[in-house]
Write a protein that holds these residues in place. Structure first.
Motif, PDB file in Angstrom:
ATOM      1  N   ASN A 188       0.800  -1.297   0.001  1.00 17.27           N
ATOM      2  CA  ASN A 188       0.039   0.004  -0.089  1.00 17.27           C
ATOM      3  C   ASN A 188       0.834   1.159  -0.122  1.00 17.27           C
ATOM      4  N   ASN A 219     -11.809  -5.338  13.116  1.00 20.59           N
ATOM      5  CA  ASN A 219     -11.769  -3.815  12.754  1.00 20.59           C
ATOM      6  C   ASN A 219     -10.550  -3.256  12.025  1.00 20.59           C
ATOM      7  N   ALA A 225     -10.010  -4.659   8.633  1.00 18.89           N
ATOM      8  CA  ALA A 225     -10.662  -3.901   7.866  1.00 18.89           C
ATOM      9  C   ALA A 225     -10.275  -2.424   7.494  1.00 18.89           C
ATOM     10  N   PHE A 226      -9.745  -1.884   8.586  1.00 16.95           N
ATOM     11  CA  PHE A 226      -9.256  -0.542   8.231  1.00 16.95           C
ATOM     12  C   PHE A 226      -8.174  -0.480   7.407  1.00 16.95           C
ATOM     13  N   SER A 257      -9.202  -0.702   3.894  1.00 17.47           N
ATOM     14  CA  SER A 257      -9.813   0.326   3.278  1.00 17.47           C
ATOM     15  C   SER A 257      -9.096   1.517   2.915  1.00 17.47           C
ATOM     16  N   ALA A 258      -9.942   2.439   2.263  1.00 15.55           N
ATOM     17  CA  ALA A 258      -9.170   3.719   1.618  1.00 15.55           C
ATOM     18  C   ALA A 258      -8.998   4.717   2.783  1.00 15.55           C
ATOM     19  N   GLU A 259      -9.818   4.651   3.970  1.00 13.29           N
ATOM     20  CA  GLU A 259      -9.916   5.309   5.315  1.00 13.29           C
ATOM     21  C   GLU A 259      -8.643   5.683   5.568  1.00 13.29           C
ATOM     22  N   SER A 306     -10.014   6.606  13.784  1.00 18.31           N
ATOM     23  CA  SER A 306     -11.390   6.005  13.195  1.00 18.31           C
ATOM     24  C   SER A 306     -12.240   5.255  14.153  1.00 18.31           C
TER      25      SER A 306
END
Length: 378
Positions: free
Chosen positions: A151, A351, A354-355, A358-360, A369
């Motif tokens: 990433n 969680n 998943a973070f 994600s794009a978050e 978050s």
């Protein structure tokens, strides 16, 4: 965030020698760079483009220095001085989110032995290190480079070896690298001593927080999750253009850091990056995201990063300690009342994964978050 197509667009320096130079590995549909030390050893005088940060994110000049608050465990173990030491630990966790532990009782042989075997691992020929390479962040044993290479839009000047552990430790060590020949034995001895030290520090922190029923939580932590991250930051041809690690906080309760005498760790304090002065024989301890959540924000999980230099490689070992991965973590009941409303959502490892996917993560930290907006509180 780098796309899979971006991972194939390597600068000419990485293409030199083709596949024979063993500097890259195909993983899925993109190409992993195996080692930054491989590039350093080849004598590059210009930083490859993939490692050059945007000007606004570069380390900069004229940064300050800090000698972190000191927690003396010899005094903590003395009933006469315990209350004063716990008060100092509490203040350090509230303000800096970092402190140095001295007189900890971990044998010097255990400390120097680990730093030595880590150095020898990163000196192994690249193909022998790369056997443990994986793009899967969940892999229990993982060799890699940068921060999260899949990433990272810009790569970071670091190689690492992750060793996940659990209790009892013997169930984890069988999968650890068998080179150098003494790595498993030396790292296991260190991991045991480090976990015992963590348990002593977290017990004091829970006492400082005023947690009345500590026994069940301490039992969970004794059987909880630990991870040993072994880092090598090679000498860098243009250190002013890059970082060893980007600004981040740690996903854990406490991190215990062992480092050699080459400085590099920087902490964010009151809006300024400060270089930490190494104290020989000490451990640096920092509050992780889980402890900030558990303390409902009383203790601070602060941003930190790593600078590199042009002359000396740096070796460090970061031990991350927390509750079992499946355990849900939220603010302790003692930390929430009318004056201090709940500030964080419950969280668990699912969680966090998943973070990461994600794009978050491009816009905020994981800890951000999980914060409850003030409007939601009231």
């Amino acid at each position: 965030m780098a796309t899979m197509a971006d991972e194939h667009q390597l600068p000419p320096m990485f293409e030199e020698g083709g596949d024979d130079d063993n500097s890259r590995r195909e993983e899925g549909s993109y190409c992993l760079i195996k080692s930054v030390s491989h590039l350093s050893d080849r004598g590059f005088t210009r930083l490859p483009d993939r490692y050059v940060l945007p000007s606004s994110e570069r380390p900069g000049d004229g940064l300050g220095r800090v000698r972190l608050p000191v927690v003396d465990l010899e005094r903590l173990r003395d009933p006469i001085h315990r209350a004063a030491v716990i008060k100092g630990l509490d203040a350090a966790c509230r303000d800096y989110g970092f402190f140095q532990v001295v007189n900890h009782g971990v044998d010097l042989e255990v400390i120097t032995g680990l730093l030595d075997v880590v150095r020898r691992f990163f000196e192994l020929p690249l193909p022998r290190r790369a056997r443990y390479m994986s793009a899967d962040v969940r892999a229990p044993v993982r060799y890699g480079t940068s921060f999260n290479q899949a990433n990272d839009a810009v790569l970071f000047w670091r190689d690492f070896l992750k060793l996940a552990s659990c209790q009892p430790l013997q169930s984890a060590t069988a999968s650890w690298p068998d080179e150098p020949a003494d790595l498993r034995e030396v790292a296991a001895r260190y991991a045991i001593a480090n976990h015992q030290l963590f348990m002593e520090i977290i017990e004091a922190a829970l006492e400082a927080l005023g947690i009345a029923c500590r026994c069940s939580l301490l039992q969970e932590l004794a059987a909880g999750y630990s991870q040993l991250m072994l880092n090598c930051y090679p000498a860098c041809p243009q250190p002013e253009l890059t970082l060893g690690l980007p600004p981040h906080s740690d996903y854990c309760i406490f991190t215990l850091l062992l480092q050699d005498q080459v400085e590099g760790l920087q902490v964010m304090h009151h809006g300024r990056w400060l270089t930490v002065d190494p104290v020989p024989g000490s451990f640096i301890v920092n509050v992780g995201d889980h402890l900030e959540i558990y303390s409902n924000g009383r203790y601070k999980s602060k941003l930190h990063r790593v600078r590199v230099n042009s002359s000396s490689p740096r070796i460090s070992a970061a031990s991350f300690h927390s509750l079992p991965a499946e355990r849900v973590i939220g603010p302790a009941a003692e930390m929430v009342d009318e004056r201090n409303p709940r500030r964080y959502m419950d969280t668990d490892y699912a969680n966090f994964l998943a973070f990461l996917a994600s794009a978050e993560g491009q816009h905020k930290s994981f800890l951000q978050s999980r914060k409850i907006q003030q409007a939601d509180i009231h």
